[in-house]
Scaffold this motif. Structure first.
Motif, PDB file in Angstrom:
ATOM      1  N   GLN A 186      37.939  46.482  45.130  1.00  0.00           N
ATOM      2  CA  GLN A 186      39.605  46.568  44.569  1.00  0.00           C
ATOM      3  C   GLN A 186      39.496  46.159  43.253  1.00  0.00           C
ATOM      4  OE1 GLN A 186      42.053  46.928  46.783  1.00  0.00           O
ATOM      5  NE2 GLN A 186      40.399  47.386  48.219  1.00  0.00           N
ATOM      6  N   SER A 187      40.595  46.572  42.580  1.00  0.00           N
ATOM      7  CA  SER A 187      40.933  46.443  41.233  1.00  0.00           C
ATOM      8  C   SER A 187      40.985  45.012  40.625  1.00  0.00           C
ATOM      9  CB  SER A 187      42.171  47.100  40.909  1.00  0.00           C
ATOM     10  OG  SER A 187      42.254  48.663  40.954  1.00  0.00           O
ATOM     11  N   ARG A 188      41.648  44.134  41.572  1.00  0.00           N
ATOM     12  CA  ARG A 188      41.625  42.794  41.335  1.00  0.00           C
ATOM     13  C   ARG A 188      40.620  42.213  41.092  1.00  0.00           C
ATOM     14  NH1 ARG A 188      42.673  38.215  44.664  1.00  0.00           N
ATOM     15  NH2 ARG A 188      44.046  36.795  43.679  1.00  0.00           N
ATOM     16  N   GLU A 189      39.498  42.338  42.150  1.00  0.00           N
ATOM     17  CA  GLU A 189      38.109  41.896  42.156  1.00  0.00           C
ATOM     18  C   GLU A 189      37.537  42.274  40.906  1.00  0.00           C
ATOM     19  OE1 GLU A 189      36.656  42.876  45.788  1.00  0.00           O
ATOM     20  OE2 GLU A 189      37.740  41.572  47.044  1.00  0.00           O
ATOM     21  N   LEU A 190      37.714  43.432  40.426  1.00  0.00           N
ATOM     22  CA  LEU A 190      36.810  43.935  39.534  1.00  0.00           C
ATOM     23  C   LEU A 190      37.487  43.268  38.173  1.00  0.00           C
ATOM     24  CD1 LEU A 190      34.857  45.924  38.320  1.00  0.00           C
ATOM     25  CD2 LEU A 190      36.891  47.682  38.177  1.00  0.00           C
ATOM     26  N   VAL A 191      38.542  43.156  38.151  1.00  0.00           N
ATOM     27  CA  VAL A 191      39.112  42.513  36.725  1.00  0.00           C
ATOM     28  C   VAL A 191      38.534  40.841  36.572  1.00  0.00           C
ATOM     29  CG1 VAL A 191      41.419  41.517  35.749  1.00  0.00           C
ATOM     30  CG2 VAL A 191      41.383  43.681  36.849  1.00  0.00           C
ATOM     31  N   PHE A 192      38.675  40.292  37.847  1.00  0.00           N
ATOM     32  CA  PHE A 192      37.720  38.918  38.002  1.00  0.00           C
ATOM     33  C   PHE A 192      36.521  38.963  37.423  1.00  0.00           C
ATOM     34  CE2 PHE A 192      40.975  37.522  41.309  1.00  0.00           C
ATOM     35  CZ  PHE A 192      41.904  36.997  40.334  1.00  0.00           C
ATOM     36  N   ILE A 193      35.619  39.877  38.070  1.00  0.00           N
ATOM     37  CA  ILE A 193      34.370  40.037  37.515  1.00  0.00           C
ATOM     38  C   ILE A 193      34.142  40.279  35.847  1.00  0.00           C
ATOM     39  CG2 ILE A 193      31.997  41.166  37.609  1.00  0.00           C
ATOM     40  CD1 ILE A 193      32.996  41.434  40.595  1.00  0.00           C
ATOM     41  N   LEU A 194      34.918  41.282  35.635  1.00  0.00           N
ATOM     42  CA  LEU A 194      34.847  41.581  34.120  1.00  0.00           C
ATOM     43  C   LEU A 194      35.386  40.563  33.089  1.00  0.00           C
ATOM     44  CD1 LEU A 194      36.467  45.281  34.333  1.00  0.00           C
ATOM     45  CD2 LEU A 194      33.984  44.680  33.899  1.00  0.00           C
ATOM     46  N   GLN A 195      36.226  39.682  33.538  1.00  0.00           N
ATOM     47  CA  GLN A 195      36.933  38.735  32.775  1.00  0.00           C
ATOM     48  C   GLN A 195      35.716  37.571  32.523  1.00  0.00           C
ATOM     49  OE1 GLN A 195      40.510  37.676  34.606  1.00  0.00           O
ATOM     50  NE2 GLN A 195      41.551  38.722  33.370  1.00  0.00           N
ATOM     51  N   SER A 196      35.002  37.434  33.774  1.00  0.00           N
ATOM     52  CA  SER A 196      33.864  36.357  34.013  1.00  0.00           C
ATOM     53  C   SER A 196      32.757  36.750  33.208  1.00  0.00           C
ATOM     54  CB  SER A 196      33.612  36.008  35.230  1.00  0.00           C
ATOM     55  OG  SER A 196      32.529  35.214  35.299  1.00  0.00           O
TER      56      SER A 196
END
Length: 575
Positions: A36-46
């Motif tokens: 999911q896009s939301r999960e990918l954003v979390f991973i990229l930010q971290s």
């Protein structure tokens, strides 16, 4: 998704301690196509916060991130991925090649359809915009980007048998790169032209004429030769259209439009920009096109750009003539160069009469000087030893066939033409009428006979009765006769439809028009010329005296049925 994998710093810490469970889970999440896009954003930010830790030991993790299909995601994902990638590549330049390869691979469409829907094309175009924004940012951030990018563009370039849509997308993206990396323009143009050459040699002129031309019109004007049917040649394509020619047509249109859009700003030619592009294209022509002996259409990019300014056309001719005059050049390249000169000044409408006369004077002067310098023992027309001489003679004959009306209609044109001493050339002991292409010789003979500039008929008839014993050895060691010059006319009629719209307004078709001078009118009024037979009179002028084609049909042939369309590709082989 396990919440712990959101904290990539913690995942990496556990990995260094020997606990790989969270690390493996993170890899599974990144490789999941349903991420999911939301999960990918979390991973990229971290992950952006721990870029410094992503050394070579984490190539697998970085590789999984490179495989994520981010360009078609929502804006938040694209923004986060761009920030992460820029941080990663600036911190660890050893990932630069992998990052650029990922971007280049996105130049190809995700769909496997050869003709996708308009909605799919719009999504693809949006993806390409995002890719170029990232690539521009990387090139600004890392100066060595261009040295790594060019080999990747070459390696990732799709094979010419891929669907047309794939080729069109990739080449369109290639032509956008020079806007922010100008140092790559010349090698990118070289890459594109090399692919066009491959398509060109796979699309012989005879096949395009048979598949895309109007067969009825072709039958009328093929100079009394039968057009082979599909049953006669098993190699002929069975489809209604030539696939290779379609691809070549679309890609040539892309290249020609790029040349125009780069050279013109608000419909005015930007001379400095155009001149720089011309020099780059001339280098591409020298490296890719000139050594290729089987192209029919690719070389027209030089024809096209030379039409922008007379100085460009003059420069192209000067370049070719310099190459021809170089005695250290291989004979085949000297022949090719003069063939380009002859075909160019014959076919290009934008060549002025002044340039035409200058070129003719250069070639004729070279021929006369050559005849003066050869030894007295040279009595035979040996093509293998005097190939450059015969190539220049054929270029002279060819140009005179096309441009005689322009020459003789000009001020003091007849006096100038008489000063060329064409009679001395045709009667010299090297006997060029014997070794040049018969159709060129016959046409030249008719034209010069009408204007009483040279009389070739006696020599032609004598050549038909004689056999010159000139032999060389082929690859198998057998003796073969080399009496006729291998012929190549690089600017024969342009057969492609879409890109042809840009070329044809600049292109001269052969017309057998008469010159409106008192000297010529006398011949036009003659019902029975001493030299012309009744058939030849009808062929040259028609029953009404109006210009007609050589075939006695209405003078408006399609582009593929030019009178002097020899179809001599590949190269110097006359088919």
């Amino acid at each position: 998704m396990t919440p712990e994998v959101h904290n990539v710093n913690s995942v990496l810490h556990h990995w260094t301690q020997g606990d790989t469970r969270l690390y493996d889970t993170l890899l599974e999440v990144l490789n999941d196509p349903g991420l999911q896009s939301r999960e990918l954003v979390f991973i990229l930010q971290s992950m952006r916060g721990c870029v410094a830790q992503l050394d070579r030991t984490h190539e697998v993790l970085v590789g999984s991130l490179m495989k994520v299909n981010w360009p078609n995601q929502e804006e938040g994902v694209i923004r986060e991925y761009r920030s992460f990638l820029l941080n990663l590549l600036s911190a660890h330049t050893f990932y630069l090649r992998a990052g650029l390869r990922m971007l280049v691979r996105h130049f190809l469409p995700d769909t496997s359809e050869s003709e996708p829907e308009a909605e799919t094309k719009a999504l693809e175009d949006k993806k390409y915009i995002n890719i170029h924004l990232v690539l521009r940012a990387v090139s600004s951030l890392i100066p060595m980007t261009w040295t790594v990018l060019m080999p990747l563009l070459s390696n990732c370039c799709p094979f010419i048998l891929r669907p047309l849509y794939h080729l069109e997308c990739f080449f369109t993206n290639l032509l956008q790169i020079p806007a922010y990396m100008p140092s790559l323009r010349q090698p990118i143009l070289e890459l594109i032209v090399s692919k066009l050459i491959q398509l060109d040699v796979r699309s012989p002129r005879c096949e395009i004429e048979c598949t895309e031309g109007d067969k009825q019109e072709v039958d009328q004007v093929m100079f009394q030769m039968e057009v082979p049917s599909k049953h006669q040649d098993d190699n002929m394509p069975d489809t209604a259209e030539h696939v290779g020619a379609q691809k070549l047509d679309v890609l040539m249109e892309l290249l020609l439009k790029y040349i125009h859009d780069t050279s013109y700003k608000k419909d005015v030619c930007d001379w400095d920009t155009c001149k720089k592009l011309y020099r780059e294209l001339l280098l591409v022509f020298e490296r890719i096109v000139l050594p290729t002996c089987a192209s029919s259409h690719c070389q027209f990019f030089m024809f096209y750009i030379c039409s922008f300014k007379p100085a460009l056309a003059d420069g192209f001719i000067d370049y070719l003539w310099t190459r021809f005059q170089n005695p250290n050049s291989e004979t085949v390249f000297r022949q090719t160069s003069v063939a380009y000169i002859g075909s160019f000044i014959s076919r290009a409408k934008f060549i002025s009469i002044k340039t035409l006369k200058t070129c003719m004077e250069l070639m004729v002067e070279w021929v006369h000087r050559y005849l003066e310098e050869i030894s007295a023992e040279t009595i035979f027309a040996d093509v293998s030893h005097h190939a450059p001489f015969y190539s220049v003679c054929q270029a002279i004959f060819y140009v005179f066939c096309f441009r005689s009306k322009d020459i003789l209609d000009s001020e003091k044109g007849y006096k100038w033409a008489a000063g060329l001493q064409l009679q001395r050339i045709v009667t010299c002991r090297l006997n060029p009428l014997r070794s040049c292409l018969p159709l060129v010789v016959e046409t030249f003979s008719s034209v010069t006979r009408i204007y009483q500039l040279a009389f070739c008929d006696t020599i032609i008839e004598k050549n038909k009765r004689c056999t010159i014993s000139v032999s060389t050895q082929n690859n198998d060691g057998f003796a073969v006769q080399t009496e006729i010059l291998d012929s190549f006319f690089p600017f024969d009629p342009y057969l492609l439809n879409r890109s042809g719209e840009l070329v044809r307004p600049l292109y001269r078709e052969y017309t057998c028009g008469a010159v409106s001078t008192p000297h010529t009118k006398q011949h036009l009024q003659m019902e029975d010329d001493d030299f012309l037979t009744e058939t030849e009179n009808k062929v040259a002028f028609g029953t009404s005296g109006a210009p007609m084609s050589h075939f006695g049909v209405s003078q408006k042939p399609p582009a593929s049925t030019d009178f002097l369309n020899y179809g001599t590709s590949p190269g110097f082989k006359h088919v």
